[in-house]
Design a protein around this motif. Structure first.
Motif, mmCIF file in Angstrom:
data_model
loop_
_atom_site.group_PDB
_atom_site.id
_atom_site.type_symbol
_atom_site.label_atom_id
_atom_site.label_comp_id
_atom_site.label_asym_id
_atom_site.label_seq_id
_atom_site.Cartn_x
_atom_site.Cartn_y
_atom_site.Cartn_z
ATOM 1 N N GLY A 396 27.067 -19.892 68.321
ATOM 2 C CA GLY A 396 26.606 -18.794 69.181
ATOM 3 C C GLY A 396 26.122 -17.651 68.326
ATOM 4 N N GLY A 397 25.651 -16.631 69.037
ATOM 5 C CA GLY A 397 25.717 -16.321 70.439
ATOM 6 C C GLY A 397 27.052 -15.708 70.854
ATOM 7 N N ASN A 398 27.030 -15.090 72.037
ATOM 8 C CA ASN A 398 28.225 -14.461 72.594
ATOM 9 C C ASN A 398 29.401 -15.422 72.673
ATOM 10 O OD1 ASN A 398 26.492 -12.326 72.896
ATOM 11 N ND2 ASN A 398 26.406 -12.398 75.109
ATOM 12 N N PHE A 399 29.119 -16.704 72.826
ATOM 13 C CA PHE A 399 30.178 -17.711 72.958
ATOM 14 C C PHE A 399 31.153 -17.666 71.788
ATOM 15 C CE2 PHE A 399 31.725 -21.998 71.959
ATOM 16 C CZ PHE A 399 32.324 -22.380 73.143
ATOM 17 N N VAL A 400 30.648 -17.461 70.578
ATOM 18 C CA VAL A 400 31.494 -17.600 69.389
ATOM 19 C C VAL A 400 32.614 -16.579 69.355
ATOM 20 C CG1 VAL A 400 30.164 -16.096 67.840
ATOM 21 C CG2 VAL A 400 31.420 -18.024 66.899
ATOM 22 N N SER A 401 32.427 -15.416 69.991
ATOM 23 C CA SER A 401 33.426 -14.348 69.888
ATOM 24 C C SER A 401 34.706 -14.645 70.656
ATOM 25 C CB SER A 401 32.826 -13.022 70.364
ATOM 26 O OG SER A 401 31.788 -12.611 69.506
ATOM 27 N N VAL A 450 28.661 -19.993 62.428
ATOM 28 C CA VAL A 450 29.086 -18.620 62.701
ATOM 29 C C VAL A 450 30.582 -18.617 62.989
ATOM 30 C CG1 VAL A 450 28.683 -16.563 64.099
ATOM 31 C CG2 VAL A 450 26.808 -18.154 63.664
ATOM 32 N N VAL A 451 31.299 -17.660 62.399
ATOM 33 C CA VAL A 451 32.742 -17.555 62.636
ATOM 34 C C VAL A 451 33.022 -16.443 63.640
ATOM 35 C CG1 VAL A 451 33.306 -18.452 60.356
ATOM 36 C CG2 VAL A 451 33.113 -15.978 60.681
ATOM 37 N N ASN A 452 34.169 -16.554 64.267
ATOM 38 C CA ASN A 452 34.570 -15.664 65.364
ATOM 39 C C ASN A 452 35.222 -14.400 64.803
ATOM 40 O OD1 ASN A 452 35.820 -14.407 67.518
ATOM 41 N ND2 ASN A 452 36.910 -16.204 68.247
ATOM 42 N N THR A 453 34.458 -13.292 64.778
ATOM 43 C CA THR A 453 35.041 -12.006 64.376
ATOM 44 C C THR A 453 35.373 -11.147 65.589
ATOM 45 O OG1 THR A 453 32.868 -10.943 64.156
ATOM 46 C CG2 THR A 453 33.772 -12.004 62.197
ATOM 47 N N GLY A 454 35.263 -11.722 66.783
ATOM 48 C CA GLY A 454 35.614 -11.011 68.004
ATOM 49 C C GLY A 454 37.100 -11.106 68.274
ATOM 50 N N LEU A 455 37.522 -12.256 68.818
ATOM 51 C CA LEU A 455 38.942 -12.487 69.087
ATOM 52 C C LEU A 455 39.579 -13.380 68.036
ATOM 53 C CD1 LEU A 455 38.858 -13.032 72.967
ATOM 54 C CD2 LEU A 455 39.010 -10.898 71.669
ATOM 55 N N GLY A 456 38.816 -13.745 67.004
ATOM 56 C CA GLY A 456 39.329 -14.587 65.937
ATOM 57 C C GLY A 456 40.024 -13.779 64.850
ATOM 58 N N SER A 457 40.315 -14.448 63.722
ATOM 59 C CA SER A 457 41.027 -13.801 62.620
ATOM 60 C C SER A 457 40.446 -14.278 61.302
ATOM 61 C CB SER A 457 42.521 -14.157 62.663
ATOM 62 O OG SER A 457 42.700 -15.541 62.394
ATOM 63 N N PRO A 458 40.642 -13.507 60.207
ATOM 64 C CA PRO A 458 40.193 -13.973 58.894
ATOM 65 C C PRO A 458 40.808 -15.317 58.515
ATOM 66 C CG PRO A 458 40.738 -11.638 58.814
ATOM 67 C CD PRO A 458 41.192 -12.142 60.158
ATOM 68 N N GLU A 459 42.073 -15.532 58.879
ATOM 69 C CA GLU A 459 42.738 -16.789 58.548
ATOM 70 C C GLU A 459 42.073 -17.971 59.254
ATOM 71 O OE1 GLU A 459 45.146 -13.360 57.790
ATOM 72 O OE2 GLU A 459 44.267 -14.046 59.675
ATOM 73 N N LEU A 460 41.682 -17.773 60.525
ATOM 74 C CA LEU A 460 41.033 -18.841 61.281
ATOM 75 C C LEU A 460 39.648 -19.152 60.692
ATOM 76 C CD1 LEU A 460 41.702 -20.604 63.743
ATOM 77 C CD2 LEU A 460 40.491 -18.941 65.156
ATOM 78 N N ALA A 461 38.933 -18.120 60.269
ATOM 79 C CA ALA A 461 37.621 -18.318 59.668
ATOM 80 C C ALA A 461 37.748 -19.043 58.330
ATOM 81 C CB ALA A 461 36.920 -16.976 59.479
ATOM 82 N N ALA A 462 38.728 -18.642 57.510
ATOM 83 C CA ALA A 462 38.934 -19.304 56.219
ATOM 84 C C ALA A 462 39.324 -20.770 56.411
ATOM 85 C CB ALA A 462 40.011 -18.559 55.433
ATOM 86 N N ALA A 463 40.104 -21.047 57.450
ATOM 87 C CA ALA A 463 40.482 -22.447 57.728
ATOM 88 C C ALA A 463 39.257 -23.275 58.087
ATOM 89 C CB ALA A 463 41.510 -22.484 58.855
ATOM 90 N N LEU A 464 38.304 -22.683 58.826
ATOM 91 C CA LEU A 464 37.081 -23.415 59.167
ATOM 92 C C LEU A 464 36.253 -23.691 57.916
ATOM 93 C CD1 LEU A 464 35.112 -24.653 61.147
ATOM 94 C CD2 LEU A 464 34.259 -22.359 61.677
#
Length: 589
Positions: A396-401, A450-464
């Motif tokens: 996304g797009g808005n979806f990713v957040s 694209v990683v989720n910087t909306g409701l996501g976290s740095p840890e979740l992005a690093a895991a991806l």
């Protein structure tokens, strides 16, 4: 004359754009309706529409004006980006002047600019801003049109939030010039060097973007025919595509939260000996089927009883086929079926149900054309091959957040269905990171994740990042290998967030807080893979300026979005995108 260099004497036709200015005539023609706000209805100025872009502010029709008896007033104590706007028809490729008078009281620019006038979607086309406490002050700007309509704003805030009070009056939009072509002939010498080449144009100037929106993926790229195939909604409810099928005697239908295969519930069908010896269950209609084409599917079942799966492609009994399963097991199992319709239809019907006493649980169901390519539609793949895009952006797009990428890995029937966090409908999570990479490989294109910087976290992005690029000895690389992909994907391009400057985005925060968030995400991601290329969220004006000032070491590129709608005039329509890019470049300069 040399083979590689030659001097050519040419008669060059030089097209000169001559702007003819006629200020006297322009003063007689103000294109705005109700420009001094003297006409009102129900306490609102006629022809002007209030708009809240961000924050909280008030709109007032003020009984005080610079020369007349009225003006419009906007105020905010906590910070707002608000406006009064009006859309007008103009001539494309002409020169115009926008002017007006603004009075302010304790206006602080804040993260915005203050009180000003601007043209919507023409980046950088704005008057100087007025701040502080000032009596009526005239502001103006000049510009060249590219479209046949404009949206004029009396703007309070502007690309951020401001506080205080501002009054606006005597707004004018005037045409001050017309571009008249004049052809002149002159002589010029042109040197042609066959060996000389300019800087190469990046192949990434063109790309594609896909998002879990509408039928972009499900019904577009993905071949699954069934909606809500894992029963997020109770069948028979207004939001469910599944309807109850059968008589009203001797059987029951339950959305069972106590026993499920994935998500939060399964469908339980119970039948007593009082029920008629007929099929009772659920069905989904409006399925597109093609004659003499194979369709394969499966259903996840547990329980006891005679289960039938029926596909109909017409109203006559001969226009249907049925698969029968005699079930007697506690654990969920996968039961495949195969159909071949004899007629093309857009109203095929799939029915799942019991035809004997007993009780069954349906955990999931699937129906796809048999020629799908690992779940992808071959006809869509053919068209995407023709597009020949060098890079694809996902999800996304808005979806990713609001997206948790972990929902989209592992066996597809086990992936939990979710409410689409940004758009309407259910996200079955059948198309996740592994399917996206498989699509890119089939198309010979590069993935941009694209990683989720909306409701996501740095840890979740690093895991991806680790799931995509880590070796099989890492935690998430081992999980990827368990899903059949032992070799790292080697994803180079990573987008950090989507349009986080907008309050429509889940997790939106102010620029200062987002800069901290961006740095935290990138540092966590680069700890996993220091070679990834980072694309940051940009928006022309204070947002991008802040990102470039405070996050330059944590980005390789800055992504700014713009949108161009259809224009009635062909010339203006063709020019819309180039002009929008030019406007952005001009705004940065």
């Amino acid at each position: 004359m040399g083979a590689k260099k030659c001097m050519i004497l040419l008669a060059v036709a030089v097209l000169v754009g001559l702007f003819i200015n006629d200020y006297a005539a322009a003063q007689e023609q103000n294109l705005l309706r109700n420009p001094s706000f003297e006409d009102a209805r129900s306490g609102r100025p006629i022809a002007w529409r209030s708009q809240t872009w961000n924050g909280e502010g008030t709109f007032e029709y003020a009984a005080v004006g610079r020369t007349g008896q009225a003006s419009v007033k906007m105020n905010s104590t906590t910070g707002a980006d608000i406006s009064y706007g009006q859309t007008v028809t103009v001539e494309p490729f002409s020169r115009y002047r926008l002017s007006g008078w603004i009075k302010t009281e304790n206006v602080a620019a804040g993260t915005g600019e203050g009180a000003l006038l601007n043209i919507h979607d023409m980046q950088g086309t704005k008057t100087p801003a007025v701040t502080g406490t000032k009596d009526w002050t005239q502001v103006a700007c000049e510009f060249v049109t590219t479209n046949n309509s404009l949206q004029i704003h009396c703007l309070f805030g502007g690309w951020g939030s401001s506080t205080g009070t501002a009054w606006y009056d005597d707004v004018r939009l005037e045409k001050i010039g017309t571009a008249l072509p004049e052809t002149k002939t002159a002589e010029a010498r042109v040197a042609i060097d066959a060996d000389a080449t300019g800087e190469p144009i990046s192949k990434y100037i063109y790309g594609q973007f896909i998002e879990h929106l509408g039928r972009c993926i499900y019904g577009g790229i993905w071949a699954e025919l069934l909606e809500d195939r894992k029963f997020f909604h109770p069948p028979g409810s207004p939001d469910s595509p599944w309807r109850k099928f059968g008589t009203e005697i001797g059987w029951s239908l339950l959305h069972d939260p106590e026993r499920f295969y994935t998500g939060n519930a399964s469908v339980k069908i119970s039948m007593t000996t009082r029920a008629p010896d007929e099929l009772q269950g659920i069905q989904q209609a409006a399925l597109g089927l093609r004659a003499d084409r194979d369709y394969r599917g499966h259903v996840i079942l547990a329980g006891r009883g005679t289960v039938k799966v029926r596909l109909q492609w017409g109203s006559r009994p001969s226009q249907s086929d049925t698969a029968t399963f005699r079930l007697n097991q506690q654990n969920f199992g996968r039961y495949p079926f195969h159909f071949r319709p004899g007629t093309t239809t857009t109203n095929g019907i799939l029915t799942l149900g019991l035809e004997s006493s007993g009780a069954i649980w349906i955990g999931a169901a699937s129906l796809m054309p048999a020629d799908h390519v690992d779940g992808l539609r071959p006809d869509t793949l053919k068209l995407l091959h023709e597009l020949d895009s060098p890079i694809y952006r996902w999800p996304g797009g808005n979806f990713v957040s609001g997206y948790d990428w972990r929902d989209g890995i592992g066996p597809k029937d086990r992936r939990p269905p979710r409410k689409n966090p940004a758009w309407q409908g259910i996200e079955p999570n059948d198309f996740g990171i592994d399917e996206f990479i498989a699509l890119c490989r089939r198309l010979g294109t590069e993935p941009l994740v694209v990683v989720n910087t909306g409701l996501g976290s740095p840890e979740l992005a690093a895991a991806l990042v680790q799931y995509c690029n880590g070796g099989p000895q890492t935690i998430w690389g081992r999980r990827r290998a368990a899903h059949g992909q032992p070799q790292p994907y080697g994803v180079k391009w990573w987008g950090v967030g989507n349009e986080m400057y907008g309050d429509w985005q889940l997790g939106h925060v102010d620029p200062d807080r987002y800069q901290v968030r961006h740095r935290e995400f990138v540092r966590a991601m680069r700890t996993v893979d220091p070679d990834i290329r980072i694309i940051a969220v940009g928006a022309t004006g204070p947002w991008s300026e802040g990102m470039l000032t405070h996050c330059a070491q944590e980005m390789d590129l800055l992504s700014e979005h713009f949108y161009c709608g259809e224009q009635a005039d062909l010339e203006a329509h063709v020019a819309a995108i180039p002009n929008a890019i030019r406007d952005k470049a001009s705004a940065h300069r």
